[in-house]
Design an enzyme around this catalytic site. Structure first.
Site, mmCIF file in Angstrom:
data_model
loop_
_atom_site.group_PDB
_atom_site.id
_atom_site.type_symbol
_atom_site.label_atom_id
_atom_site.label_comp_id
_atom_site.label_asym_id
_atom_site.label_seq_id
_atom_site.Cartn_x
_atom_site.Cartn_y
_atom_site.Cartn_z
ATOM 1 N N GLU A 227 9.624 14.842 16.764
ATOM 2 C CA GLU A 227 10.018 14.753 15.484
ATOM 3 C C GLU A 227 9.058 15.810 14.599
ATOM 4 O O GLU A 227 7.811 15.735 14.673
ATOM 5 C CB GLU A 227 9.786 13.241 14.708
ATOM 6 C CG GLU A 227 10.090 13.329 13.327
ATOM 7 C CD GLU A 227 9.864 12.068 12.566
ATOM 8 O OE1 GLU A 227 8.941 11.221 12.905
ATOM 9 O OE2 GLU A 227 11.128 11.377 12.460
ATOM 10 N N GLU B 18 9.928 0.975 10.632
ATOM 11 C CA GLU B 18 10.818 1.726 10.574
ATOM 12 C C GLU B 18 10.173 3.305 10.827
ATOM 13 O O GLU B 18 9.341 3.567 9.997
ATOM 14 C CB GLU B 18 11.327 1.709 9.029
ATOM 15 C CG GLU B 18 12.829 2.349 9.008
ATOM 16 C CD GLU B 18 12.695 3.655 8.245
ATOM 17 O OE1 GLU B 18 12.689 4.879 9.373
ATOM 18 O OE2 GLU B 18 12.769 3.981 7.306
ATOM 19 N N SER C 123 4.916 6.759 10.646
ATOM 20 C CA SER C 123 4.875 7.379 12.008
ATOM 21 C C SER C 123 5.016 6.320 13.184
ATOM 22 O O SER C 123 4.439 5.189 13.189
ATOM 23 C CB SER C 123 3.730 8.535 12.274
ATOM 24 O OG SER C 123 2.653 7.847 12.213
ATOM 25 N N CYS D 248 13.307 10.538 8.028
ATOM 26 C CA CYS D 248 13.308 10.037 9.256
ATOM 27 C C CYS D 248 14.469 10.063 10.090
ATOM 28 O O CYS D 248 14.455 10.441 11.454
ATOM 29 C CB CYS D 248 12.780 8.456 9.426
ATOM 30 S SG CYS D 248 13.413 7.695 7.986
ATOM 31 N N GLY E 173 2.977 3.149 13.883
ATOM 32 C CA GLY E 173 3.629 2.008 13.964
ATOM 33 C C GLY E 173 3.151 1.051 15.214
ATOM 34 O O GLY E 173 3.116 0.037 15.286
ATOM 35 N N LYS F 203 1.011 -1.083 0.077
ATOM 36 C CA LYS F 203 0.011 0.068 -0.134
ATOM 37 C C LYS F 203 0.796 1.312 -0.118
ATOM 38 O O LYS F 203 1.632 1.525 1.005
ATOM 39 C CB LYS F 203 -1.045 -0.010 1.213
ATOM 40 C CG LYS F 203 -2.056 1.316 1.043
ATOM 41 C CD LYS F 203 -2.580 1.718 2.215
ATOM 42 C CE LYS F 203 -1.850 2.984 3.017
ATOM 43 N NZ LYS F 203 -1.762 3.858 2.114
#
Ligand code: NAI
Ligand code: MG
Length: 506
Positions: A409, A278, A257, A312, A261, A203
């Site tokens: 972040e 990740e 994000s 990231c 996750g 996806k």
């Protein structure tokens, strides 16, 4: 303000193939056929430089996920792919890499248009790195090996055994990727899954569906059998979530994000499917007192401003020895002021827009919160221009470790800078004082010190006197809340393999 927003001779016109690709509603690939979403619904794809619609994609939902997973299941359980010789598989994967190179310009144009990134970067980095990933992984297809193992079973004295391990593909994998490097993230995910003989439902991100769909066409052209790769477009909650929870999926690989996750882990917990993640980062970049500042200053600037800060592993917390603090932060700010901000398709552009209105609002919110909490923007701090999702590259000083801009972040072109006194335990504590652990940078001429510090940083990647160096052979991934497992390198293969121990009495 140096934003260059007007169309002119430096703007790359879309080539005929890229133009053709966006001229019709894009379908999705299920079981070797290009189909619309079962609901018939589409969603708009935007150019982040203008906010205008550029294309339509299929809004896939659970029924489409079910069809794609069924196709991948059938291709794994009955199809030729896991049964082919490794050499045959490797050749097809190699050909995907070749076709990416052949179609480099079209892919770079789609990527730049869809994501907003400078086309010069897409041509030099995103597309060649994606091709190289397939070429690298093609070689692994023939090198997946188990062991033979000598046994010493105490309760069968004198018996002999032939015992060995086989590495087998894990099965059907669901892969969910983000929008910051759409083609490259697809490559990172697909390469090891294909090399190990898995089948896939991928996806792509709703913000940037184009290059992943074009890549799927190239995979077909390379000879990938029907059902091995299925590619869906759709939104997180309605398409990603049913894929992550699907009982016929053996493993989920996710990049995005940290918040999502955690949802993926919860969804996978129902049937204990395997998961790799990740996730985010808040990476420290450390400039020691003996660093070569001519390397360190542009290095620190590129560590945060590359890809509009939407990395990231961005070097978003800069630590500078107090001796050079003023010079370095002023140098990074000067670098930032000279960055040419503009639409990705303009070949003079060095920094493009953020990917979406949502990301623009998120980063703008961080800039406001920084000011409210007492940080000072040495440069930038505002929107750039009046249309599109452009933000000025920003250096924040006078930050403290309790500020939101320091802890969370941002995923935009915003760095916080702080001085330190000595390269001691206190500096390491500050560098490691984050819930994340994806990457870190060190600038110094003392190579022994660099390695000692590298050993103590809790991060999956440490760059010394460089930053953002990626290679298909170099594993990438996170400590702590930056994720589970590694992408790239031979480490990545293990995430797609089961180990079977076979023991025969002889
Ligand atoms: P996100 O995590 O929501 O989206 C990433 C992918 O996950 C997309 O394909 C999305 O459709 C899918 N997704 C969303 N919700 C899902 C769900 N409930 N179940 C399954 N799949 C789902 O990230 P978003 O909203 O685009 O960005 C938010 C923040 O995440 C960014 O500001 C940044 O901090 C971080 N991020 C980190 C990335 C990385 O490379 N590690 C990439 C993109 C975002
Ligand atoms: Mg989201």
């Amino acid at each position: 303000m140096n934003a260059q927003m007007n169309a002119n001779a430096d703007v790359t016109p879309l080539n005929a193939r890229a133009q053709h690709f966006i001229s019709q509603p894009r379908k999705v690939l299920i079981d070797g056929r290009w189909v619309s979403a079962k609901s018939g619904q589409t969603f708009d794809v935007f150019n982040p430089a203008t906010g205008q619609r550029i294309a339509w994609a299929a809004a896939c939902e659970k029924p489409d996920v079910d069809a794609a997973v069924a196709a991948a299941r059938k291709a794994f359980d009955e199809g030729p792919w896991p049964r082919m010789t490794p050499s045959e598989r490797g050749k097809i994967i190699w050909k995907i890499g070749d076709l990416i190179q052949t179609n480099l310009e079209e892919l770079a144009q789609l990527e730049s248009l869809d994501n907003g990134k400078p086309i010069v970067v897409a041509r030099a980095a995103d597309v060649p790195l994606a091709a190289d990933l397939f070429h690298y992984m093609a070689g692994w297809a023939t090198k997946i090996e188990g062991n033979t193992i000598a046994l010493s079973v105490p309760y069968t004295p004198g018996a002999e055994y032939h015992a060995y391990t086989r590495k087998e593909p894990i099965g059907v994998v669901g892969q969910i990727i983000p929008w910051n490097f759409p083609l490259l993230m697809a490559a990172w995910k697909l390469g090891p899954a294909l090399a190990t003989g898995c089948t896939i439902v991928l996806k792509v991100a709703e913000e940037t569906p184009l290059s992943g769909l074009r890549l799927a066409e190239l995979c077909q052209e390379a000879g990938l059998p029907d059902g091995v790769l299925n590619v869906l477009t759709g939104f997180g909650e309605t398409c990603g979530a049913p894929l992550a929870a699907h009982p016929q999926v053996d493993k989920v690989a996710f990049t995005g994000s940290t918040e999502v996750g955690k949802l993926i882990v919860k969804a996978a917990a129902n049937d204990l499917k395997k998961v790799t993640l990740e996730l985010g980062g808040k990476s420290p970049n450390i400039i020691l007192d003996d660093a070569d500042l001519d390397t360190a200053i542009p290095g620190a600037a590129n560590a945060i401003f590359f890809n509009q800060g939407q990395c990231c592993c961005a070097g978003s917390r800069l630590f500078v020895h107090e001796k050079h603090y003023d010079k370095v932060v002023e140098g990074v700010a000067e670098f930032a002021r000279n960055i040419r901000v503009g639409p990705g398709l303009d070949t003079r552009t060095q920094m493009g827009p953020l990917v979406s209105q949502i990301q623009f609002d998120r980063v703008s919110g961080f800039l406001r919160s920084g000011t409210e909490e007492g940080a000072r923007a040495l440069c930038g701090g505002n929107r750039a221009g009046t249309t599109g999702y452009f933000v000025e590259p920003t250096v924040l000083v006078d930050t403290t470790n309790d500020m939101k801009v320091y802890r969370e972040e941002i995923f935009g072109p915003v760095v916080t800078a702080s001085p330190f006194k000595d390269a001691d335990a206190d500096l390491l504590r500050r560098a490691n004082d984050t819930t994340y652990g994806l990457a870190a940078g060190i600038y110094t001429r003392d190579i022994g010190k660099a390695h000692r510090i590298a050993n103590k940083l809790r991060a999956g990647t440490v760059w010394i006197n460089c930053y953002n160096i990626f290679d298909a052979a170099l594993p990438f991934g996170g400590y702590k809340q930056s994720g589970w497992g590694r992408e790239m390198g031979h480490d990545a293969l293990n995430n797609y393999l089961e180990t079977k121990a076979i023991c025969a009495a002889i």
